[in-house]
Design a protein around this motif. Sequence first.
Motif, PDB file in Angstrom:
ATOM      1  N   GLN A 190       9.595  21.524  16.215  1.00 23.10           N
ATOM      2  CA  GLN A 190       9.565  20.203  15.600  1.00 23.10           C
ATOM      3  C   GLN A 190      10.351  20.260  14.289  1.00 23.10           C
ATOM      4  O   GLN A 190      10.456  21.301  13.658  1.00 23.10           O
ATOM      5  N   PRO A 191      10.889  19.142  13.855  1.00 22.43           N
ATOM      6  CA  PRO A 191      11.572  19.176  12.565  1.00 22.43           C
ATOM      7  C   PRO A 191      10.575  19.499  11.454  1.00 22.43           C
ATOM      8  O   PRO A 191       9.395  19.142  11.533  1.00 22.43           O
ATOM      9  N   ASP A 192      11.033  20.184  10.422  1.00 21.04           N
ATOM     10  CA  ASP A 192      10.178  20.540   9.287  1.00 21.04           C
ATOM     11  C   ASP A 192      10.465  19.585   8.129  1.00 21.04           C
ATOM     12  O   ASP A 192      11.603  19.376   7.742  1.00 21.04           O
ATOM     13  N   SER A 193       9.418  19.026   7.594  1.00 23.16           N
ATOM     14  CA  SER A 193       9.574  18.065   6.498  1.00 23.16           C
ATOM     15  C   SER A 193       8.966  18.657   5.234  1.00 23.16           C
ATOM     16  O   SER A 193       7.880  19.255   5.268  1.00 23.16           O
ATOM     17  N   HIS A 194       9.658  18.539   4.125  1.00 27.79           N
ATOM     18  CA  HIS A 194       9.139  19.114   2.876  1.00 27.79           C
ATOM     19  C   HIS A 194       9.797  18.438   1.684  1.00 27.79           C
ATOM     20  O   HIS A 194      10.714  17.620   1.835  1.00 27.79           O
TER      21      HIS A 194
END
Lengths: 485, 485, 485
Positions: B134-138
Amino acid sequence: MITVTMSKHFLSLLSLSFLLYAGACLATSSEFDRLNQCQLHNINALEPDHRVESEAGLTETWNPNHPELRCAGVSLIRRTIDPNGLHLPSFSPSPQLIFIIQGKGVLGLTLPGCPEPYEEPRSSQSRQGSRPQQPDSHQKIRRFRKGDIIAIPSGIPYWTYNNGDEPLVAISLLDTSNIANRLDSTPRVFYLGGNPKAEFPETQEGQQERHSLPVGRRAGQHQQEKESEEQNEGNSVLSGFSSEFLAQTFNTEEDIAKRLRSPRDQRNQIVKVEGGLRIINPEGQQEEKEEEEEEKHRSEQGRNGLEETICSAKIRENIANPARADLYNPRAGRISTANSLTLPILRYLRLSAEYVRLYRNGIYAPHWNIDANSLLYVIRGEGRVRIVNSQGNAVFDNKVRKGQLVVVPQNFVVAEQAGENEGLEYVVFKTNDRAAVSHVQQVFRATPADVLANAFGLRQRQVTELKLSGNDGPLVHRQPQSQSD
Amino acid sequence: MITVTMSKHFLSLLSLSFLLYAGACLATSSEFDRLNQCQLHNINALEPDHRVESEAGLTETWNPNHPELRCAGVSLIRRTIDPNGLHLPSFSPSPQLIFIIQGKGVLGLTLPGCPEPYEEPRSSQSRQGSRPQQPDSHQKIRRFRKGDIIAIPSGIPYWTYNNGDEPLVAISLLDTSNIANRLDSTPRVFYLGGNPKAEFPETQEGQQERHSLPVGRRAGQHQQEKESEEQNEGNSVLSGFSSEFLAQTFNTEEDIAKRLRSPRDQRNQIVKVEGGLRIINPEGQQEEKEEEEEEKHRSEQGRNGLEETICSAKIRENIANPARADLYNPRAGRISTANSLTLPILRYLRLSAEYVRLYRNGIYAPHWNIDANSLLYVIRGEGRVRIVNSQGNAVFDNKVRKGQLVVVPQNFVVAEQAGENEGLEYVVFKTNDRAAVSHVQQVFRATPADVLANAFGLRQRQVTELKLSGNDGPLVHRQPQSQSD
Amino acid sequence: MITVTMSKHFLSLLSLSFLLYAGACLATSSEFDRLNQCQLHNINALEPDHRVESEAGLTETWNPNHPELRCAGVSLIRRTIDPNGLHLPSFSPSPQLIFIIQGKGVLGLTLPGCPEPYEEPRSSQSRQGSRPQQPDSHQKIRRFRKGDIIAIPSGIPYWTYNNGDEPLVAISLLDTSNIANRLDSTPRVFYLGGNPKAEFPETQEGQQERHSLPVGRRAGQHQQEKESEEQNEGNSVLSGFSSEFLAQTFNTEEDIAKRLRSPRDQRNQIVKVEGGLRIINPEGQQEEKEEEEEEKHRSEQGRNGLEETICSAKIRENIANPARADLYNPRAGRISTANSLTLPILRYLRLSAEYVRLYRNGIYAPHWNIDANSLLYVIRGEGRVRIVNSQGNAVFDNKVRKGQLVVVPQNFVVAEQAGENEGLEYVVFKTNDRAAVSHVQQVFRATPADVLANAFGLRQRQVTELKLSGNDGPLVHRQPQSQSD
């Protein structure tokens, strides 16, 4: 037999040890006071503890270790400068508020980053040289007189000169507990030049100066690198540098550099100017008026903050002038205040001041400082001060006289009263730039009658009388018939 | 006979007692220093006292009990992070100012209430799993390099990663006396994860950790309620919770929860990232440029306060760049400053910094910090520093070398000088976000000639020379002919 | 023989000396704690240590010398006021934040310089007199009820009255380390009237009051000047003045002045109002609604600063109202905050508060206060609190119950959990008016997955799971199946 000897040996060992530990623990015990520094079972009126005589004046200081002063977190200095006396440039990490008790003078302070717009042609009758001089350029010189409050920010060097005919007397507050002071609570005055004597010998540094360490142990690990022969010769900050280094760094002759260190100057911190400072021209009074008008004009235009105007900021305000009283009762007296609303630089110093003049038999009714400690200094006259703490104890209830200092801690309730034969005149320094006062009588007026009736067990009629009696304000004239005290 | 015995018994009792009291009183005596914490008879150049080796780097700290550091109210840490080293997320109740001595890196800090707008698709070549991610969001990742000042507010967790080819070396100031720190003066670093070693073992908590109380006495009255078997296994804040509780609260498997407590991790606070962090893309340099332009744009539009922009606030500024020198003398050196005018977040931290590079034989002439304590750290080169206190004593007058720290207390007068063979490069941390400096030479220029003549006993001609010599500014080139020292 | 005697003499001398020095050094040792005041190896849940019973209520206080309270720099008071009870007007140099646990009441506070616009005709059925009364004018009276936070600035006198049918219970924070308090860390309450008992007898002043100095030594140098016969009769600030002086200064009869000193009043600080305060009219509820609407209107117009609106400033806010929760999870609980954004006067007090209600099995997941110390007071219910320090030690991990106080120092990581049978309701006082919280789970979400994977030795899939699990926010419902603890 042997046991007796041993016991005797014991005894001396014991005594010695106890003395050592007692020393350590006494240090503690005085620190203990400091941490509970405002648990004052009684307050004393304080007079100066120490004096330094100079060529052209006198410096008197209060010992900052008085419990009252530790509670308030301040130190005080009274300076007397003779006519033509010059108090040498100095600065302090604590902001200072100065009140001029007597005389008049001029003052220069050097703000970093501000231009030197004042240029004066040197007169050809120059005392120290006969050839025509180059014009001298410097920052603004400011005049002041009796009744002025003067604000000196932390770290800013200033000098003062008495250009009047009588001694100039000033009382200065150093707010050592101010957040601007990032050192400890010891008052420190750094002299840029001259050879000043220690003004607060009671602080440890002052003591150390007297019983000082061997020179070799002073400057860290590599003593051999030091120009130690020159070390202890002066007390100004420049005396801490070698004349060779000063000559290099200021690109000047070593002869001048040596003088900058002022090694054997005996004049101390206030020196006599033979013939007077020539920068003071007769148009001075005119300049002063212009300055005030200019200031007024500027404040009407509004200001965006301290930064924009620091170079031209007003640093003084006259608070003894009867025309500007904030509270006035023709029978009892008057009160004027200088705070950050009237003198904006005080916002930066976080200090304010109040001038109070009580006429004969005048009373300043019970009140308290909401958000400041206050320092009451008696300028002249006689009177009586009462101070009550949170437990209802009168921690001070005494006559006061000219030259005495009384600390009134935050929220302690205080009342001042002039004598029967003389009025009472005093200045109050406060550790808040917008210090507010609450008056007991005003609180009564603002409280519902029913609450007062129940609090004090009074009848409705009595409460109404009590509330209405406060309409005259906090300055009260004591009835002449009640002579007994 | 019996008396002898008794006396001997006495002796040992006595010794023991004295030892006990001596202990108590020594504690006192060290506290006494603290209350008079700036009465420094001499100042020492300080090198780190303690080191913690980690898998991918080194942490060195100065003992915060050095009198000089107690006076300034600060602690210092020097971190060396190897290439591909990750300094684990940590936070401190004291605000931090970091200067990058060498290398480059990336940094992430987590501001509460800010969104996570950075979304990256996970590469399919993921090391730890083969299925598509999954894409990583930060939150935003920030790049930094040698010469940068980085501001970390109190309580904000941040991590640092060395994405360069050489060791990343940084010196950090923890301002424990800052009003943002509402605990005592002990430096504290809270690690969110990993198993860090104590960085300041000299502080009491650090000592306690070593000679610690029995586990059963640690957690208050009801020891039986504790998951005591897990208690002392880690040093991160998560290690203080049981894995069962962590699993519940984070709604995760107990296996993951156990790893969050990092019980037996031997890597300490700086860990090696095998293969490197994948978030660092080659377009980084591009991003950095955009970030600076965006920042410039934003500051041109004006800002209404810290609150509105905290999520996107700039936290770093390069002060070693020759192009932005605030003071420059081509023969002597240059000085750059980062303060709340150039880096607005510093207003919130109440700290600023200065970068100074003196060329061979260059001198930074005598000056003082008006409203800040300052911490001078030597980056490279050699030179000599002189510091003078309020009594005119040279409390420091020594050579300094790379890696040494010198405390210059508020208002103490200081001068720096580069060596004859090498220049001197140093960074100065200051405990005020708009720290101002006053230069002796500038004060001379701004003071009327007559005042100087009378203060130092100089002739008019000498004063004129002295005032004019300051036109070149505070950076001075020492004449090569004056070789003696 | 003689030696034996001598040794015995020695022994007693020795013991005495040791006791003396031990005393001094114990004082030290407790001060030592204070300077390292937040090195808490464990934290205890605290219940009140002292109680003062009054005619119409009860005052309970926590000993301010608890290490936890010294660390946080605060004192706490719980007051119970019976129906028709009046808590007499008092003020404190420390700002106060009050939370109303139970009941309702009215409050008046007297702001200096504000007008008295509230005028009420006195009813002719006046209890204490039969003739028609003059109208009574006073400052605004403010209503409050359960769940309200009330802000009392330093130095401002206020009174409270229970106009409800059940006991009014309130918990008050006195922030003695607030910059508004310019005295030491001792909590002080100044009563304007009545005859209160000391509320914090543990502080030195309180002790002194009990073992007090002879009257003659209290008031400085000139004891003979004092009206000493009246001195120790009361504990209000007015009792510290003589009735003669009060009569003069308030221009009132000596009979009334005597009552102002409340010498032998046995009712203590909370007195019974027979028949009730008549200022409370039945339209009160209506007024309250109007007040809130007016406030809303005012805040919509924007405000230029505290000064302009201090006379009409809102001082209370209800934070227990479910409708205004800032965080809400229908299964776990809710959190509301009162800070300077919602109640602007808090900017001036530098304090804020949080109300938390956790339902059965609800958890407030691990988090820390970024820039404040916090004081957690349990209102009702049961639960468990965990607190972890910078070394990863659980300094508190215990059940808590109604009436207990738990100190959570700045940056210490804390998690709260409601019981299985009952929810948990508590209020948190914070020493910052914009106190911010960081949640561990939120930090995980904002941190790149790669950083977490490397920090904790987790696989990519595990990190993704960990980051996503935080989407529900910090209020978590504990799974019912995990019954073990």
